[in-house]
Design a protein around this motif. Structure first.
Motif, PDB file in Angstrom:
ATOM      1  N   ALA A 175       0.825  -1.215   0.000  1.00 57.55           N
ATOM      2  CA  ALA A 175       0.000   0.000   0.000  1.00 57.55           C
ATOM      3  C   ALA A 175       0.855   1.258   0.000  1.00 57.55           C
ATOM      4  CB  ALA A 175      -0.946  -0.001   1.192  1.00 57.55           C
ATOM      5  N   LYS A 176       2.088   1.158   0.524  1.00 52.43           N
ATOM      6  CA  LYS A 176       2.997   2.319   0.503  1.00 52.43           C
ATOM      7  C   LYS A 176       3.294   2.748  -0.928  1.00 52.43           C
ATOM      8  CE  LYS A 176       5.458   1.505   4.873  1.00 52.43           C
ATOM      9  NZ  LYS A 176       6.781   1.220   5.485  1.00 52.43           N
ATOM     10  N   LEU A 177       3.399   1.783  -1.842  1.00 48.73           N
ATOM     11  CA  LEU A 177       3.717   2.111  -3.229  1.00 48.73           C
ATOM     12  C   LEU A 177       2.606   2.961  -3.848  1.00 48.73           C
ATOM     13  CD1 LEU A 177       5.088  -1.394  -4.280  1.00 48.73           C
ATOM     14  CD2 LEU A 177       6.444   0.676  -3.906  1.00 48.73           C
ATOM     15  N   THR A 178       1.361   2.583  -3.592  1.00 46.83           N
ATOM     16  CA  THR A 178       0.231   3.367  -4.093  1.00 46.83           C
ATOM     17  C   THR A 178       0.221   4.751  -3.460  1.00 46.83           C
ATOM     18  OG1 THR A 178      -1.029   1.323  -4.289  1.00 46.83           O
ATOM     19  CG2 THR A 178      -2.265   3.365  -4.427  1.00 46.83           C
ATOM     20  N   TRP A 179       0.461   4.807  -2.173  1.00 47.73           N
ATOM     21  CA  TRP A 179       0.491   6.080  -1.445  1.00 47.73           C
ATOM     22  C   TRP A 179       1.545   7.009  -2.037  1.00 47.73           C
ATOM     23  CZ3 TRP A 179      -1.637   9.342   1.914  1.00 47.73           C
ATOM     24  CH2 TRP A 179      -0.837  10.207   2.669  1.00 47.73           C
ATOM     25  N   TRP A 180       2.756   6.499  -2.240  1.00 47.04           N
ATOM     26  CA  TRP A 180       3.822   7.334  -2.793  1.00 47.04           C
ATOM     27  C   TRP A 180       3.497   7.762  -4.224  1.00 47.04           C
ATOM     28  CZ3 TRP A 180       7.686   3.187  -0.772  1.00 47.04           C
ATOM     29  CH2 TRP A 180       7.934   3.411   0.595  1.00 47.04           C
ATOM     30  N   SER A 181       2.949   6.860  -5.008  1.00 41.96           N
ATOM     31  CA  SER A 181       2.592   7.181  -6.383  1.00 41.96           C
ATOM     32  C   SER A 181       1.568   8.310  -6.434  1.00 41.96           C
ATOM     33  CB  SER A 181       2.040   5.938  -7.085  1.00 41.96           C
ATOM     34  OG  SER A 181       1.664   6.245  -8.406  1.00 41.96           O
ATOM     35  N   ASP A 182       0.532   8.207  -5.615  1.00 40.07           N
ATOM     36  CA  ASP A 182      -0.521   9.230  -5.615  1.00 40.07           C
ATOM     37  C   ASP A 182       0.002  10.581  -5.135  1.00 40.07           C
ATOM     38  OD1 ASP A 182      -2.254   7.325  -6.542  1.00 40.07           O
ATOM     39  OD2 ASP A 182      -3.268   6.997  -4.615  1.00 40.07           O
ATOM     40  N   ARG A 183       0.873  10.562  -4.143  1.00 41.72           N
ATOM     41  CA  ARG A 183       1.422  11.829  -3.631  1.00 41.72           C
ATOM     42  C   ARG A 183       2.414  12.443  -4.623  1.00 41.72           C
ATOM     43  NH1 ARG A 183      -1.889   9.845  -1.012  1.00 41.72           N
ATOM     44  NH2 ARG A 183      -3.030  11.114  -2.511  1.00 41.72           N
ATOM     45  N   ALA A 184       3.113  11.614  -5.382  1.00 38.55           N
ATOM     46  CA  ALA A 184       4.097  12.124  -6.347  1.00 38.55           C
ATOM     47  C   ALA A 184       3.441  12.956  -7.440  1.00 38.55           C
ATOM     48  CB  ALA A 184       4.873  10.965  -6.963  1.00 38.55           C
ATOM     49  N   THR A 185       2.198  12.621  -7.798  1.00 36.69           N
ATOM     50  CA  THR A 185       1.536  13.298  -8.918  1.00 36.69           C
ATOM     51  C   THR A 185       0.406  14.217  -8.483  1.00 36.69           C
ATOM     52  OG1 THR A 185       0.056  11.392  -9.210  1.00 36.69           O
ATOM     53  CG2 THR A 185       2.072  11.427 -10.530  1.00 36.69           C
ATOM     54  N   GLU A 186       0.122  14.294  -7.199  1.00 38.94           N
ATOM     55  CA  GLU A 186      -1.010  15.091  -6.713  1.00 38.94           C
ATOM     56  C   GLU A 186      -0.798  16.579  -6.999  1.00 38.94           C
ATOM     57  OE1 GLU A 186      -3.549  15.658  -2.541  1.00 38.94           O
ATOM     58  OE2 GLU A 186      -1.974  14.140  -2.693  1.00 38.94           O
ATOM     59  N   ASP A 187      -1.811  17.221  -7.546  1.00 38.09           N
ATOM     60  CA  ASP A 187      -1.761  18.656  -7.824  1.00 38.09           C
ATOM     61  C   ASP A 187      -1.864  19.423  -6.505  1.00 38.09           C
ATOM     62  OD1 ASP A 187      -2.710  21.399  -8.571  1.00 38.09           O
ATOM     63  OD2 ASP A 187      -2.670  20.544 -10.590  1.00 38.09           O
ATOM     64  N   GLU A 197       4.982  21.900  -2.466  1.00 45.07           N
ATOM     65  CA  GLU A 197       6.076  21.030  -2.887  1.00 45.07           C
ATOM     66  C   GLU A 197       6.885  20.551  -1.674  1.00 45.07           C
ATOM     67  OE1 GLU A 197       6.512  19.692  -5.742  1.00 45.07           O
ATOM     68  OE2 GLU A 197       4.903  20.815  -6.709  1.00 45.07           O
ATOM     69  N   GLU A 198       6.927  21.371  -0.629  1.00 40.83           N
ATOM     70  CA  GLU A 198       7.608  20.955   0.601  1.00 40.83           C
ATOM     71  C   GLU A 198       6.929  19.729   1.204  1.00 40.83           C
ATOM     72  OE1 GLU A 198       8.705  25.189  -0.080  1.00 40.83           O
ATOM     73  OE2 GLU A 198       6.811  24.074  -0.142  1.00 40.83           O
ATOM     74  N   LYS A 199       5.594  19.722   1.210  1.00 35.89           N
ATOM     75  CA  LYS A 199       4.848  18.588   1.753  1.00 35.89           C
ATOM     76  C   LYS A 199       5.078  17.334   0.914  1.00 35.89           C
ATOM     77  CE  LYS A 199       1.892  16.587   4.532  1.00 35.89           C
ATOM     78  NZ  LYS A 199       2.241  16.325   5.951  1.00 35.89           N
ATOM     79  N   ARG A 200       5.096  17.504  -0.408  1.00 34.13           N
ATOM     80  CA  ARG A 200       5.349  16.358  -1.289  1.00 34.13           C
ATOM     81  C   ARG A 200       6.712  15.734  -0.985  1.00 34.13           C
ATOM     82  NH1 ARG A 200       2.859  16.148  -6.076  1.00 34.13           N
ATOM     83  NH2 ARG A 200       3.021  18.399  -6.441  1.00 34.13           N
ATOM     84  N   LEU A 201       7.716  16.602  -0.877  1.00 37.22           N
ATOM     85  CA  LEU A 201       9.063  16.104  -0.611  1.00 37.22           C
ATOM     86  C   LEU A 201       9.139  15.410   0.748  1.00 37.22           C
ATOM     87  CD1 LEU A 201      11.991  15.843  -1.491  1.00 37.22           C
ATOM     88  CD2 LEU A 201      12.411  18.128  -0.542  1.00 37.22           C
ATOM     89  N   GLU A 202       8.454  15.974   1.730  1.00 36.28           N
ATOM     90  CA  GLU A 202       8.438  15.364   3.064  1.00 36.28           C
ATOM     91  C   GLU A 202       7.903  13.926   2.991  1.00 36.28           C
ATOM     92  OE1 GLU A 202       5.493  15.697   6.848  1.00 36.28           O
ATOM     93  OE2 GLU A 202       6.164  17.613   6.021  1.00 36.28           O
ATOM     94  N   ILE A 203       6.820  13.731   2.255  1.00 37.95           N
ATOM     95  CA  ILE A 203       6.218  12.395   2.135  1.00 37.95           C
ATOM     96  C   ILE A 203       7.125  11.456   1.345  1.00 37.95           C
ATOM     97  CG2 ILE A 203       4.296  11.119   1.090  1.00 37.95           C
ATOM     98  CD1 ILE A 203       2.518  13.563   1.814  1.00 37.95           C
ATOM     99  N   LEU A 204       7.674  11.965   0.238  1.00 35.63           N
ATOM    100  CA  LEU A 204       8.468  11.097  -0.629  1.00 35.63           C
ATOM    101  C   LEU A 204       9.851  10.803  -0.064  1.00 35.63           C
ATOM    102  CD1 LEU A 204       7.498  12.466  -4.160  1.00 35.63           C
ATOM    103  CD2 LEU A 204       6.614  10.451  -2.978  1.00 35.63           C
ATOM    104  N   THR A 205      10.282  11.591   0.908  1.00 37.05           N
ATOM    105  CA  THR A 205      11.561  11.296   1.563  1.00 37.05           C
ATOM    106  C   THR A 205      11.525   9.914   2.224  1.00 37.05           C
ATOM    107  OG1 THR A 205      12.086  13.623   1.874  1.00 37.05           O
ATOM    108  CG2 THR A 205      13.179  12.075   3.351  1.00 37.05           C
ATOM    109  N   GLU A 206      10.350   9.504   2.709  1.00 32.91           N
ATOM    110  CA  GLU A 206      10.220   8.154   3.275  1.00 32.91           C
ATOM    111  C   GLU A 206      10.522   7.098   2.211  1.00 32.91           C
ATOM    112  OE1 GLU A 206       6.991   5.065   5.289  1.00 32.91           O
ATOM    113  OE2 GLU A 206       6.289   6.867   4.269  1.00 32.91           O
ATOM    114  N   ALA A 207      10.039   7.339   0.983  1.00 33.24           N
ATOM    115  CA  ALA A 207      10.308   6.393  -0.110  1.00 33.24           C
ATOM    116  C   ALA A 207      11.809   6.296  -0.366  1.00 33.24           C
ATOM    117  CB  ALA A 207       9.576   6.822  -1.383  1.00 33.24           C
TER     118      ALA A 207
END
Length: 418
Positions: A175-187, A197-207
């Motif tokens: 489920a993490k893969l779907t979560w990261w995918s959705d956050r990577a492309t979210e407008d 963009e700061e929030k996106r990076l914060e989330i994707l840093t876990e990936a």
């Protein structure tokens, strides 16, 4: 962001002054009402300049042949992240992450070559049995005579399992893969989780952290057929982990590329059949049409709405003068409905004579590396559906994503009659 007022597209597309048409508005795709705007642009101004739009100044390339021209001239129309990358969104320089899709040759070619063996014919054959087994298991678990969400229970489940296989990622954590995918492309304007963009990076840093650990484990072992091992051992990518921004860029490319496009074709294809009952009848009468239906689904859905390039030199498209530095946007959703290049483009026809004549996978050096895997997943899905279910019913209009990049369906209520 849920639109408070429904767009009357048929009227608005032709009453709006031509220079004010802004096809970058994500609401057009969320409300599935973009068709008249592109119809007008293809007829009246196929290479259209919009100044001061929602996503800045940009050229819209809307016809099939003009999109092909841009695709096949990467020496002029650049994908480089530092120049703007592949999305119409102009991100601040510190948030522009390189990946091989947002590089120009020859660097692009070197990195792409590292991961392409995972979708070589021999490896696809090896994967087909596990894809079929999983697909059968998911379909057999679906309820009968009961409304459920096809996106969640089928499309997301199957594509996330596939991603876990490609990365050799723990299935229990998929489920993490779907979560990261959705956050990577979210407008960032969608009113969702990623509001900057700061929030996106914060989330994707876990990936990055998770995959960095996997990288070091795989690098210490002999090469194997998963994407992280391939990157860790590839000559052009073996030091990628030392550049977190570029590592993240390639990770998100591979996750999104293996997830969003196939997921939305799985949902959009069923919606297309339900809304075109004569084609559904044709399929029931002859399931042998699945291999031609699948590329028609991919054309019809156009899971990637656009790709952006940045002009590196003055140039010309369709008689319009493009200046160096201009943002040039190829609208695949429009090229795939171009009456001059595709016969009866606004009809969903599962037995087309040339079903692969579409732009959904891009063209030229950036043509989707996983296109055959996507088609195989869809072929297997529909083969297994037709063995089990004579009909699946669409219970309400699908809910769509607020995005001008991913042509996404977020929820689709269906029922399988008992």
């Amino acid at each position: 962001m849920n639109a408070p007022v429904q767009i009357d597209a048929a009227t608005d597309a032709y009453s709006t002054p031509l220079d004010q048409i802004d096809v970058s508005n994500p609401r057009l795709y969320q409300e599935d009402c973009y068709f008249p705007y592109f119809e007008r642009l293809r007829r009246e101004d196929p290479v259209h300049y919009r100044k001061g739009g929602m996503y800045g100044d940009f050229w819209s390339v809307t016809k099939f042949k003009d999109i092909m021209h841009v695709e096949t001239h990467p020496e002029i129309y650049s994908s480089e992240a530092k120049l703007g990358g592949i999305s119409i969104t102009d991100r601040p320089m510190e948030f522009r992450r390189s990946s091989f899709i947002s590089m120009d040759p020859p660097r692009h070619d070197d990195q792409r070559r590292v991961v392409s063996p995972i979708v070589a014919p021999a490896n696809l054959n090896n994967m087909s049995s596990i894809i079929r087994e999983r697909t059968a298991r998911v379909l057999d678990g679906l309820p009968r005579n009961e409304t459920f969400d096809w996106v969640q229970d089928v499309s997301i489940e199957l594509t996330t399992l596939m991603l876990a296989t490609l990365f050799d990622f723990p299935v229990a954590d998929r489920a993490k893969l779907t979560w990261w995918s959705d956050r990577a492309t979210e407008d960032v304007n969608a009113g969702g989780i990623v509001n900057s963009e700061e929030k996106r990076l914060e989330i994707l840093t876990e990936a990055v952290q998770v995959f960095t650990g996997m990288w070091h484990e795989r690098a210490a072992k002999p090469p194997s057929y998963d994407l992280i091992s391939m990157l860790a051992h590839g000559e052009a990518t073996k030091n990628l982990v030392n550049d977190p921004a570029e590592f993240l860029g390639n990770l998100t490319l591979l996750i999104v590329g293996g997830n969003d496009t196939t997921r939305n074709s799985m949902s959009g294809g069923l919606a297309a059949l339900c809304k075109n009952p004569s084609e559904y009848d044709k399929l029931r009468a002859n399931p042998g049409l699945i291999p031609s239906m699948v590329p028609e689904i991919i054309r019809w859905v156009s899971p990637i709405i656009h790709m952006r390039r940045t002009a590196k030199a003055d140039a010309e498209i369709g008689g319009k003068q493009i200046k160096a530095g201009d943002k040039v946007v190829m609208w695949y959703v429009s090229g795939n409905r171009d009456e001059e290049s595709i016969d009866r483009p606004n009809e969903f026809i599962i037995d087309r004579a040339r079903p692969r004549h579409h732009l959904s996978f891009g063209f030229g050096v950036h043509r989707c590396v996983g296109n055959r895997l996507a088609e195989m997943q869809l072929n297997i899905l529909w083969e297994e559906i037709m063995k089990r279910f004579p009909r699946i019913e669409l219970m309400e209009e699908p809910k769509r994503l607020y995005s001008n990049f991913i042509h996404g369906i977020t929820e689709m209520k269906v029922r399988i009659p008992a």
